[in-house]
Design a protein around this motif. Structure first.
Motif, PDB file in Angstrom:
ATOM      1  N   SER A 296       6.339  -4.447   2.385  1.00 46.81           N
ATOM      2  CA  SER A 296       6.234  -3.396   3.295  1.00 46.81           C
ATOM      3  C   SER A 296       7.368  -2.993   4.227  1.00 46.81           C
ATOM      4  O   SER A 296       7.968  -4.001   4.742  1.00 46.81           O
ATOM      5  CB  SER A 296       5.014  -4.208   4.414  1.00 46.81           C
ATOM      6  N   LYS A 297       7.729  -1.990   4.282  1.00 43.98           N
ATOM      7  CA  LYS A 297       9.104  -1.547   4.549  1.00 43.98           C
ATOM      8  C   LYS A 297       8.798  -1.840   6.233  1.00 43.98           C
ATOM      9  O   LYS A 297       9.881  -2.327   7.020  1.00 43.98           O
ATOM     10  CB  LYS A 297       9.286   0.000   4.553  1.00 43.98           C
ATOM     11  N   SER A 298       7.515  -1.325   6.780  1.00 40.45           N
ATOM     12  CA  SER A 298       7.518  -1.358   8.289  1.00 40.45           C
ATOM     13  C   SER A 298       7.347  -2.997   8.658  1.00 40.45           C
ATOM     14  O   SER A 298       7.681  -3.549   9.634  1.00 40.45           O
ATOM     15  CB  SER A 298       6.544  -0.639   8.645  1.00 40.45           C
ATOM     16  N   GLY A 299       6.705  -3.707   7.763  1.00 41.15           N
ATOM     17  CA  GLY A 299       6.408  -4.951   7.960  1.00 41.15           C
ATOM     18  C   GLY A 299       5.124  -5.259   8.555  1.00 41.15           C
ATOM     19  O   GLY A 299       4.901  -6.299   9.239  1.00 41.15           O
TER      20      GLY A 299
ATOM     21  N   THR B 271       1.932  -3.124   8.418  1.00 42.65           N
ATOM     22  CA  THR B 271       1.032  -2.391   7.876  1.00 42.65           C
ATOM     23  C   THR B 271      -0.463  -3.174   7.806  1.00 42.65           C
ATOM     24  O   THR B 271      -0.261  -4.236   7.309  1.00 42.65           O
ATOM     25  CB  THR B 271       1.119  -1.710   6.702  1.00 42.65           C
TER      26      THR B 271
ATOM     27  N   GLY C 270       8.953   5.177   2.047  1.00 45.76           N
ATOM     28  CA  GLY C 270       7.878   4.415   1.098  1.00 45.76           C
ATOM     29  C   GLY C 270       7.973   5.276  -0.345  1.00 45.76           C
ATOM     30  O   GLY C 270       8.058   4.599  -1.385  1.00 45.76           O
ATOM     31  N   ARG C 271       7.560   6.538  -0.192  1.00 46.15           N
ATOM     32  CA  ARG C 271       6.993   7.267  -1.510  1.00 46.15           C
ATOM     33  C   ARG C 271       8.411   7.500  -2.436  1.00 46.15           C
ATOM     34  O   ARG C 271       8.233   8.066  -3.693  1.00 46.15           O
ATOM     35  CB  ARG C 271       6.453   8.466  -1.115  1.00 46.15           C
TER      36      ARG C 271
ATOM     37  N   ILE D 289       0.782  -1.243   0.161  1.00 43.78           N
ATOM     38  CA  ILE D 289       0.081   0.002  -0.007  1.00 43.78           C
ATOM     39  C   ILE D 289       0.859   1.208  -0.033  1.00 43.78           C
ATOM     40  O   ILE D 289       2.150   1.215   0.331  1.00 43.78           O
ATOM     41  CB  ILE D 289      -1.073  -0.011   1.055  1.00 43.78           C
ATOM     42  N   GLY D 290       0.474   2.228  -0.428  1.00 45.17           N
ATOM     43  CA  GLY D 290       1.164   3.753  -0.313  1.00 45.17           C
ATOM     44  C   GLY D 290       2.507   3.562  -1.433  1.00 45.17           C
ATOM     45  O   GLY D 290       2.477   2.801  -2.174  1.00 45.17           O
ATOM     46  N   GLY D 291       3.502   3.864  -0.715  1.00 47.92           N
ATOM     47  CA  GLY D 291       4.748   3.684  -1.473  1.00 47.92           C
ATOM     48  C   GLY D 291       5.208   2.423  -1.622  1.00 47.92           C
ATOM     49  O   GLY D 291       6.205   2.103  -2.426  1.00 47.92           O
ATOM     50  N   SER D 292       4.533   1.496  -1.037  1.00 45.03           N
ATOM     51  CA  SER D 292       5.047  -0.005  -1.268  1.00 45.03           C
ATOM     52  C   SER D 292       4.082  -0.562  -2.513  1.00 45.03           C
ATOM     53  O   SER D 292       3.957  -1.736  -2.516  1.00 45.03           O
ATOM     54  CB  SER D 292       4.701  -0.672  -0.239  1.00 45.03           C
TER      55      SER D 292
ATOM     56  N   GLN E 250       0.817  11.180  -4.006  1.00 49.71           N
ATOM     57  CA  GLN E 250       1.426  10.506  -2.746  1.00 49.71           C
ATOM     58  C   GLN E 250       2.753  11.347  -2.725  1.00 49.71           C
ATOM     59  O   GLN E 250       3.003  11.827  -1.208  1.00 49.71           O
ATOM     60  CB  GLN E 250       1.664   9.011  -2.709  1.00 49.71           C
TER      61      GLN E 250
ATOM     62  N   GLN F 276       5.784  11.638   7.442  1.00 50.61           N
ATOM     63  CA  GLN F 276       4.245  11.623   7.508  1.00 50.61           C
ATOM     64  C   GLN F 276       3.533  11.238   8.550  1.00 50.61           C
ATOM     65  O   GLN F 276       2.671  10.460   9.094  1.00 50.61           O
ATOM     66  CB  GLN F 276       3.854  10.694   6.172  1.00 50.61           C
TER      67      GLN F 276
ATOM     68  N   GLU G 110       2.268  13.813   0.734  1.00 53.68           N
ATOM     69  CA  GLU G 110       2.758  13.308   1.860  1.00 53.68           C
ATOM     70  C   GLU G 110       4.085  14.251   2.203  1.00 53.68           C
ATOM     71  O   GLU G 110       4.406  14.337   3.377  1.00 53.68           O
ATOM     72  CB  GLU G 110       3.545  12.032   1.977  1.00 53.68           C
TER      73      GLU G 110
ATOM     74  N   SER H 114      -1.783  -4.297   4.252  1.00 58.06           N
ATOM     75  CA  SER H 114      -1.170  -5.386   3.679  1.00 58.06           C
ATOM     76  C   SER H 114      -0.770  -6.582   4.243  1.00 58.06           C
ATOM     77  O   SER H 114      -0.702  -7.748   3.712  1.00 58.06           O
ATOM     78  CB  SER H 114       0.446  -4.667   3.157  1.00 58.06           C
TER      79      SER H 114
HETATM   80  O1  PA5 Z   1       5.417   6.688   2.141  1.00 56.32           O
HETATM   81  C1  PA5 Z   1       5.017   5.966   2.962  1.00 56.32           C
HETATM   82  O2  PA5 Z   1       5.903   6.053   3.865  1.00 56.32           O
HETATM   83  C2  PA5 Z   1       3.897   5.355   3.073  1.00 56.32           C
HETATM   84  O3  PA5 Z   1       3.091   5.475   2.162  1.00 56.32           O
HETATM   85  C3  PA5 Z   1       4.173   3.856   3.044  1.00 56.32           C
HETATM   86  O4  PA5 Z   1       4.682   3.555   2.012  1.00 56.32           O
HETATM   87  C4  PA5 Z   1       2.691   3.147   3.335  1.00 56.32           C
HETATM   88  O5  PA5 Z   1       2.198   3.490   4.566  1.00 56.32           O
HETATM   89  C5  PA5 Z   1       3.312   1.549   3.525  1.00 56.32           C
HETATM   90  O6  PA5 Z   1       4.090   1.468   4.469  1.00 56.32           O
HETATM   91  P1  PA5 Z   1       4.738   0.003   4.705  1.00 56.32           P
HETATM   92  O7  PA5 Z   1       5.752  -0.058   3.536  1.00 56.32           O
HETATM   93  O8  PA5 Z   1       5.659   0.032   5.943  1.00 56.32           O
HETATM   94  O9  PA5 Z   1       3.761  -1.025   4.489  1.00 56.32           O
END
Ligand code: PA5
Length: 441
Positions: free
Chosen positions: A137-140, A142, A200-201, A79-82, A279, A411, A283, A145
């Motif tokens: 998922s960067k945070s792992g 979210t 992410g973005r 989701i988002g940047g991912s 985004q 963000q 953001e 996701s």
């Molecule tokens: O730009 C960002 O940091 C966010 O849009 C993230 O990409 C988004 O919330 C997804 O986060 P994550 O990759 O930790 O699941």
């Protein structure tokens, strides 16, 4: 290099729109280059097109080949940047109809919704197919996701057993922290990383974007090479730098009351690039009660829906129009006399010419209507040129955030809904928040 043209915004800009911002741009550039501004720990993307990890890049290409050989479908969970960057590039360099014409696996994006209908539809579609999953998922952790990954992992395990599933799951996440990293290590999934210093973005050129794009057969080396050439030029200081001009022009327009920017393009395949761009800028700039509101329109389709507002609504809008100067195909119009098509005047014309005149006519009409137009010309919708475009917007966004005086790399506002949702869902640790929310409604 892509061309930036400010001429159709000049009537709305003060004479010193650029000169008065050169000091601010010099400072902003220095903060980006040295990584010592607000959020400076997240400027790894500035040099990434040349600093990227070659070993991981080779593994991405190898893994993409494996996925192409073993699967009919790739499910990309993020989701988002991912997810937005991968989808933006996939559609822009191939087509929004990629899945109808692809020679490799079909690619579907999920993990960006909590709609049971949307998730069930895709689970149903792949139930009889051999599919792989790239969870990003960067945070792992979210929620959207994680839920989608749970559902598709369970389906894979039911279909292929735990070992079969293990060979079809590819995780892109932080290189050592987080729930997904722990799970991937425990289960033995192949993993790829999003560097600590890239948020992410700004992550489309890392494994977050490159693995799904390589599975689609897109030349990800050319994407990086376009970004690297843009990097070489845009990091040079000076008033001829197109990223400096774009950042200065939009900052000057914002100071003059134009607080909505419409990103427009005449290619339907650009739609998700617009989502990625929204985004990126939304953001990065939308904080501390400041920031241009980023929106996007698809022309000519939206000229028949949003065109009225753009032409005559509140005068707080400016447009940034991305134009691809070459198309990969032609389409000559051949109306025959008496066919009542009403198109005789176009006999012998190519559709590219018609699209070009629609662009020219629209720019002039919108400028006459009080909407400044910033124009960005790009050669073609190929990985190399899209790589340039990505880097151009990322660099201009970093400069713009610092010109505005905000942290372009955090963000904090995204957390507000999550806290409430977790409390309402009864997640452990959110008990006090739940009491507070319940006292309000
Ligand atoms: O730009 C960002 O940091 C966010 O849009 C993230 O990409 C988004 O919330 C997804 O986060 P994550 O990759 O930790 O699941």
């Amino acid at each position: 290099m892509l061309q930036f043209d400010v001429s159709q915004a000049l009537p709305f800009l003060p004479r010193n729109w650029l000169s008065s911002r050169l000091d601010g741009l010099t400072d902003s550039r220095s903060l980006l280059e040295k990584g010592n501004g607000l959020g400076g720990g997240f400027t790894g993307w500035v040099r990434y097109p040349v600093d990227y990890n070659r070993d991981e890049f080779d593994r991405i290409l190898q893994t993409a080949r494996i996925i192409r050989d073993q699967s009919d479908v790739l499910i990309v969970v993020g989701i988002g940047g991912s997810y937005l960057g991968a989808r933006a590039v996939l559609e822009l360099v191939t087509s929004p109809n990629y899945n109808l014409f692809c020679k490799g696996p079909q690619i579907f994006f999920t993990g960006n919704t909590l709609s049971p209908d949307a998730l069930n539809e895709l689970l149903y579609y792949v139930r009889d197919k051999d599919f792989s999953v790239n969870v990003i998922s960067k945070s792992g952790s979210t929620t959207e996701s994680s839920i989608a990954f749970l559902l598709f992992r369970q389906l894979l395990e039911r279909k292929f057993g735990r070992d079969g599933a293990r060979n079809r799951i590819f995780a892109t996440t932080d290189w050592k922290r987080g729930t997904l990293r722990t799970l991937a290590t425990q289960e033995g999934y192949a993993t790829f990383s999003v560097p600590d210093s890239i948020g992410g973005r700004y992550s489309v050129l890392t494994a977050a974007g490159l693995l799904p794009l390589a599975v689609a057969g897109i030349d990800v080396g050319a994407l990086l090479s376009g970004a690297s050439d843009a990097m070489g030029l845009l990091r040079q200081p000076g008033q001829d730098n197109p990223a400096w001009q774009y950042a200065a022009a939009r900052h000057a327009l914002y100071s003059g009351g134009k607080n909505i920017e419409l990103l427009a393009c005449y290619e339907p395949s650009f739609r998700f690039f617009g989502e990625w761009w929204k985004q990126l800028f939304g953001e990065s700039e939308g904080k501390d009660s400041q920031g241009i509101f980023p929106a996007s329109v698809e022309f000519t389709a939206d000229l028949h829906s949003m065109g009225q507002y753009i032409q005559e609504g509140e005068r707080n809008i400016f447009e940034t129009v991305v134009r691809f100067t070459r198309s990969s195909s032609t389409c000559t119009l051949t109306p025959t006399p008496g066919d009542h098509s009403g198109l005789d005047f176009l006999r012998g014309r190519d559709l590219r010419f018609v699209n070009e005149q629609a662009f020219r006519g629209t720019v002039l009409a919108h400028v006459d209507g009080g909407v400044p137009n910033l124009l960005l010309s790009v050669d073609e919708r190929t990985p190399y040129w899209v790589g340039q475009l990505i880097y151009f917007f990322e660099y201009a966004c970093g400069l713009s955030g610092y010109l505005l005086g905000v942290n372009p790399f955090d963000q904090p506002g995204v957390e507000a809904y999550k806290d409430n949702m977790f409390a309402l869902l009864g997640k452990p640790g959110y008990e006090e928040k739940l009491k507070f929310l319940e006292s309000r409604c």
